[in-house]
Write a protein that holds these residues in place. Structure first.
Motif, short mmCIF file in Angstrom:
data_model
loop_
_atom_site.label_atom_id
_atom_site.label_comp_id
_atom_site.label_asym_id
_atom_site.label_seq_id
_atom_site.Cartn_x
_atom_site.Cartn_y
_atom_site.Cartn_z
N LEU A 518 0.83 -1.20 0.00
CA LEU A 518 0.00 0.00 0.00
C LEU A 518 0.86 1.26 0.00
N LEU A 519 1.89 1.24 0.84
CA LEU A 519 2.75 2.41 0.91
C LEU A 519 3.45 2.64 -0.42
N GLY A 520 3.94 1.54 -1.02
CA GLY A 520 4.58 1.69 -2.32
C GLY A 520 3.65 2.31 -3.33
N ALA A 521 2.42 1.77 -3.37
CA ALA A 521 1.44 2.30 -4.32
C ALA A 521 1.14 3.76 -4.02
N GLY A 522 0.99 4.04 -2.73
CA GLY A 522 0.68 5.42 -2.35
C GLY A 522 1.75 6.39 -2.82
N LEU A 523 3.00 5.99 -2.64
CA LEU A 523 4.09 6.88 -3.06
C LEU A 523 4.06 7.09 -4.56
N LEU A 524 3.82 6.01 -5.31
CA LEU A 524 3.78 6.15 -6.76
C LEU A 524 2.63 7.05 -7.19
N ILE A 525 1.49 6.91 -6.49
CA ILE A 525 0.35 7.76 -6.84
C ILE A 525 0.70 9.22 -6.60
N ARG A 526 1.34 9.48 -5.49
CA ARG A 526 1.70 10.87 -5.21
C ARG A 526 2.70 11.38 -6.22
N SER A 838 13.25 4.84 -4.82
CA SER A 838 13.55 6.25 -5.07
C SER A 838 13.67 6.60 -6.54
N SER A 839 14.20 5.66 -7.34
CA SER A 839 14.41 6.02 -8.74
C SER A 839 13.09 6.26 -9.46
N LEU A 840 11.99 5.74 -8.93
CA LEU A 840 10.72 5.92 -9.61
C LEU A 840 9.92 7.07 -9.02
N LEU A 841 10.41 7.63 -7.93
CA LEU A 841 9.61 8.65 -7.27
C LEU A 841 9.96 10.03 -7.78
N TYR A 842 9.02 10.93 -7.64
CA TYR A 842 9.26 12.30 -8.05
C TYR A 842 8.56 13.20 -7.07
N GLY A 843 9.32 14.03 -6.44
CA GLY A 843 8.69 15.00 -5.56
C GLY A 843 8.29 14.46 -4.20
N VAL A 844 8.52 13.16 -3.97
CA VAL A 844 8.25 12.63 -2.63
C VAL A 844 9.42 11.75 -2.23
N THR A 845 9.70 11.75 -0.94
CA THR A 845 10.72 10.82 -0.48
C THR A 845 10.03 9.53 -0.06
N PRO A 846 10.80 8.43 0.01
CA PRO A 846 10.17 7.20 0.46
C PRO A 846 9.66 7.30 1.89
#
Lengths: 886, 113
Positions: A518-526, A838-846
């Motif tokens: 869930l957290l992974g998905a949430g981060l990607l959504i953000r 982290s490589s897939l995130l943008y604008g949010v930290t893990p």
């Protein structure tokens, strides 16, 4: 005489007695002989004479014995087989009945397995299709892409030039065969409307590398490109069917590409798919001029290494080659001195940007599978526990352990097969859905289908789950003290506490895993939301773009400039078009030119890395058309053309980085020739909404017609179809043979760049939801089970004056405790592994607190909901019944 | 009984066995003795050939076998006709009747007209 016809039911049902076939046959025949001998002796013969006579009358004893044995053995084999099948059939029927009696368990178990296996199948098909399958080529593992790296130019993973490729080809101690390939496109003319087609230029042993044989005609050889003048072409299967009309006499036909005549010499087989979209293959003509341009790094180098070459040998060999190029000089800190070659496996190179996403998805799928498996295992354990009595009774009635174990195994096999079958169906559906999803524009997915090897994998998983889940309860049933169980109260066997602990641990683990997903998905959504909200630096809405490419070498440089200037002006004159312009590299379109540059008056300081900037040539009202604001100075005008002062416009990121608060206007930059800065425009995103700003320098195309194809951009509020029709007419007016291609709305190009991310986000969210559902089911199941076993205790409490509310609190409490343990575990796990995202995130930290809070809250709430039903049920227990129940 | 046509012989032997056992369960030797008695020693079967035939009939499901004890207390394998065997016997007997009738007709024919 005992009636042998009475005990018929026992006759010959089991493998022949203890003596076995041989013994029984011997006994039967011996009896016959014995009787005969005695008969004869009684009739007056001597013992020896009687024996001889009996034998003679009987015949060839050994031969007959052997014959009879053979017949009997056949019978035994057939009967044993028949018995086994019958037993299996019986077990299956019993199993079906047992499963039907507990529909809750059966449904949940089958669904859980189906969802897990279905998800697995879909994702593995995608991974297989995108990453693994594209080239079915012999010696695939020995194919490498050789790339050039120039740290001084901040260039990594770059291509080579044809002369460099020729050099490497000579090193046959490293490479068995070597080739160069580059993509290109041609204007196809000569038959009807001019069309833009995709081509591939190759040099060296390209076709040999991939083991391709022509479907028709022949393929050109390395020599054909070396002599630099042969104009031959090979068609792909698809193109042969469309342009060539699937005519087997196409060999020898002329085809006009970029106003030059080529001869078709062959057709490639449909199975060759080096590049999905390619339509024609031509040799790279290596003329003396080409040989001189060693610095034009635009050809991909691929080779097959000699068998047995180790990575160290490869690195050493490539180092030798670059030293040769330096004329023997060692590595140094100069630009040339830092050059080095690297080798990358072809398979890995082609997977490209998709790799991290697919890896993430595979991890997610495995997690879901784990959760699903844990769930089913729990279900099995719980169910086995509730059937202890039934099994004990069966054992006591003489059923024997093996049949019981066998029946339990058959049950779990049935569940596994049902789950697996449903899972495969779900997987196929999911794949179809993936293909049709409009928001995901990944060409590699178009080909997706249910892979036979994936099917095999799914089948293997199914069988494995049957064995694994069935084994534990079955063995437990076989080992347990069945007689002891019958004596004890039904509250459970002595193995109760142990099993309960196992169950609780497993559910806590499920909660933990689902939280992580869930957290992974949430981060990607953000991340995606942030990306979507990012300003690309230009206004993409209401902009139509298309490409026009003039064939190279047909005009003088000034001719190209004039052509595009005229085209731009006329397009701008179309009623409804607010502004029209052109650029060599459009944002969010493939292709980016960049080059080192110098600022006159600002030399590079010691230790400072070389300066690098993107290079753009623009024509007409490009900035206005695409919506890039001019923040200082001016944009280009008609005065800026060949012969006048060379000018340039820089973007804000260059201005900020190198000029700071100084005014750049009036200074000069050099990216080839010196150019005077006359204006500053806003910085834009060139290819990815998440990329950092890169300094960009714009030049008027009229002064720098260094490419023959431009992207035309039209800003218009009117309906695109109508405008394009008029645009085409304008182009045709200027040149009848010029195709207009790659027509797209600018907004589409921007949206598509997020395709891969969207896919990841959607799939991961789906998985997270699934995981949560499964975890909720797990919590529910465990709490149901434990409360049902504690009805006796609950009854006592209620009788002693406890309020139903207390009971509810008790059950909820234990449920929340379980969930809490899972949350803590999951959080810890996520904090540890979150970095990988982290490589897939943008604008949010893990470690984004909002996401973590929402995720944990969601899981806690779900767990509470799951605990609610068993809690209510426990509270509604009638104390009298509970007490009476053993 | 020596005869060149093995198939015919086997088929006939099977018929005889089925018929013999239709009187009740017997062991192999018992069958031999009964046939000898009934045919007044005119039909002499090679005794060993009996057993493969009996086992084959059992394989086919026309006979059932079970170990039992003789009057003398010896262990012997008894064979008994099954339902299927009984039906087979009826069929074979009517086939034989038709066959022998046909042969009789030929042998008693008055010649070619």
């Amino acid at each position: 005489m005992t009636g042998p016809w009475e005990g018929l039911k026992r006759a010959f049902r089991l493998p022949l007695g203890r003596r076995g076939v041989k013994g029984e046959v011997a006994d039967e025949l011996a009896f016959h002989l014995q009787e005969r001998i005695e008969e004869l002796v009684a009739g007056g013969l001597s013992r020896e004479a009687a024996e001889a006579e009996a034998r003679a009358r009987f015949g060839d004893l050994p031969a007959i014995g052997a014959q009879v044995e053979q017949i009997d053995r056949r019978m035994v084999r057939r009967r044993t087989l028949g018995d086994s099948l019958e037993a299996l059939g019986r077990d299956a029927r019993f199993a079906l009945r047992a499963l039907r009696r507990s529909p809750g368990f059966t449904l949940v178990a089958v669904l859980t397995l189906a969802l897990g296996i279905g998800a697995n199948t879909a994702i593995f098909s995608a991974v297989h299709g995108v990453l693994l399958r594209p080239l079915a080529v012999p010696g695939l593992d020995r194919l490498f892409v050789i790339q050039q790296n120039a740290p001084g130019l901040k260039l990594f993973g770059g291509q080579l030039s044809p002369p460099q490729i020729e050099d490497i080809t000579k090193h046959d101690e490293l490479f068995e065969s070597f080739a160069g390939v580059s993509g290109t496109s041609f204007n196809l003319t000569g038959s009807g409307e001019p069309v833009r087609i995709i081509g591939v230029r190759t040099m060296g042993a390209f076709f040999e590398l991939f083991g391709v044989r022509p479907a028709l005609g022949r393929l050109y050889r390395p020599e054909d490109s070396e002599n630099g003048s042969e104009r031959v072409a090979v068609l792909t299967d698809g193109f042969w069917r469309t342009w060539g009309g699937a005519d087997s006499g196409v060999v020898g036909r002329a085809i006009e590409l970029n106003s030059r005549i080529y001869q078709v010499i062959g057709v490639l087989p449909a199975s060759f798919r080096y590049q999905q979209t390619a339509q024609v293959y031509v040799p790279i003509a290596i003329t003396p001029a080409v040989r001189e341009r060693r610095g034009t790094w635009s050809t991909t180098a691929i080779g097959r290494v000699q068998p047995g070459i180790t990575p160290e040998q490869m690195t050493a060999g490539l180092e030798r080659i670059t030293t040769e190029w330096r004329g023997g000089a060692p590595r140094s800190s100069s630009v040339d001195g830092q050059l080095f070659l690297s080798a990358r496996s072809l398979v890995a190179a082609r997977a490209g940007e998709l790799q991290p996403i697919l890896k993430l998805l595979m991890v997610a799928v495995l997690l879901v599978m784990l959760i699903g498996c844990a769930n089913v295992a729990n279900l099995q354990l719980v169910r086995a526990a509730s059937r202890e009595k039934e099994l004990a009774v069966r054992a006591a009635m003489g059923s024997g352990r093996w049949p019981i174990v066998r029946q339990l195994m058959v049950e779990s096999t049935l569940v596994a097969v049902a789950g697996g079958g449903l899972g495969i169906a779900l997987g196929a559906l999911a794949i179809q859905a993936l293909k049709r999803m409009p928001t995901i524009a990944l060409p590699a997915l178009q080909d997706l289908h249910l892979d036979p090897s994936v099917l095999g994998f799914a089948a293997a998983v199914t069988v494995l789950s049957a064995l694994v889940f069935g084994m534990a309860p079955a063995l437990r049933a076989a080992r347990a003290d069945l007689h002891g169980m019958l004596r004890e109260a039904s509250r459970g066997s002595s193995a109760g506490p142990g099993r309960n602990r196992l169950l609780r641990m497993s559910v806590a683990a499920q909660v933990a895993l689902s939280l992580m997903l869930l957290l992974g998905a949430g981060l990607l959504i953000r991340s995606l939301a942030r990306l979507l909200g990012t300003d690309p630096g230009f206004r993409a809405a209401q902009v139509i773009t298309f490409q026009v490419t003039l064939p190279a070498g047909t005009l003088q440089q000034s001719g190209y400039a004039t052509f595009f200037a005229r085209l731009s002006a006329r397009l701008g004159a179309i009623p409804g078009v607010e502004a029209a312009g052109a650029v060599n590299d459009l944002p969010f379109a493939p292709g980016r030119n960049s080059s080192p540059f110098r600022i006159i008056g600002k030399p590079v300081a010691e230790g400072e890395p070389q300066r690098h900037a993107d290079m753009r040539m623009v024509e007409g009202d490009y900035f206005k058309a695409i919506g890039i604001p001019v923040t200082r100075g001016r944009a280009f005008s008609a005065q800026d053309r060949e012969g006048t002062q060379r000018v340039a416009v820089i973007d804000e990121s260059l201005a900020r980085e190198y000029f700071g608060s100084e005014d750049p206007i009036g200074r000069s930059v050099n990216q080839g020739p010196d150019a005077l800065i006359v204006g500053v425009v806003g910085a834009i995103k060139h290819g990815d909404l998440g990329e950092p700003d890169k300094p960009t320098i714009y030049y008027p195309y009229g002064q720098a017609p260094w490419t023959t194809g431009l992207y035309l951009t039209l800003r218009t509020a009117r309906e695109p179809g109508a405008i394009m029709a008029q645009a085409r007419a304008v182009v045709a007016e200027l040149d009848r043979n010029l195709p207009v291609h790659d027509i797209r709305l600018m907004q589409e190009r921007v949206d598509d760049s997020l395709g891969a991310r969207r896919l990841a986000m959607l799939v991961l969210t789906g998985f997270a939801a699934l995981a949560l559902l499964l975890a909720v089911l797990g919590v529910y199941g465990v709490l149901s089970y434990s409360t049902s076993r504690r009805t006796h205790e609950v009854g006592i409490r209620l009788a002693l004056g406890a309020v139903p509310g207390d009971v509810v609190r008790m059950v909820l409490g234990s449920g929340l405790l379980l969930a809490g343990a899972g949350l803590v575990l999951g959080l810890a796990g996520f904090l540890l592994l979150g970095r990988l995202l982290s490589s897939l995130l943008y604008g949010v930290t893990p470690y984004d607190p909002v996401t973590i809070a929402v995720g944990a809250g969601l899981v806690a709430l779900s767990a509470a909901a799951a605990a609610w039903v068993p809690a209510r049920r426990a509270a509604r227990v009638d104390p009298l019944t509970a007490l009476r129940e053993e | 009984m020596a005869s060149p046509d093995l198939d015919l012989l086997r088929g006939t032997l099977d018929l005889l066995l089925l018929k013999t056992l239709s009187w009740g369960p017997m062991h192999g030797l018992g069958v031999v003795r009964w046939i000898e008695q009934t045919t007044h020693q005119r039909l002499l079967i090679e005794e060993g050939a009996l057993y493969p035939a009996l086992h084959r009939l059992e394989e086919r499901g026309w006979l059932e076998a079970e170990w039992g004890y003789t009057e003398k207390g010896r262990r012997a394998k008894y064979y008994r006709l099954t339902q299927l065997g009984r039906r087979q016997l009826t069929a074979e007997m009517s086939k034989w009747a038709r066959y022998s009738e046909a042969v009789r007709l030929v042998l008693t024919a008055e010649g070619i007209r």
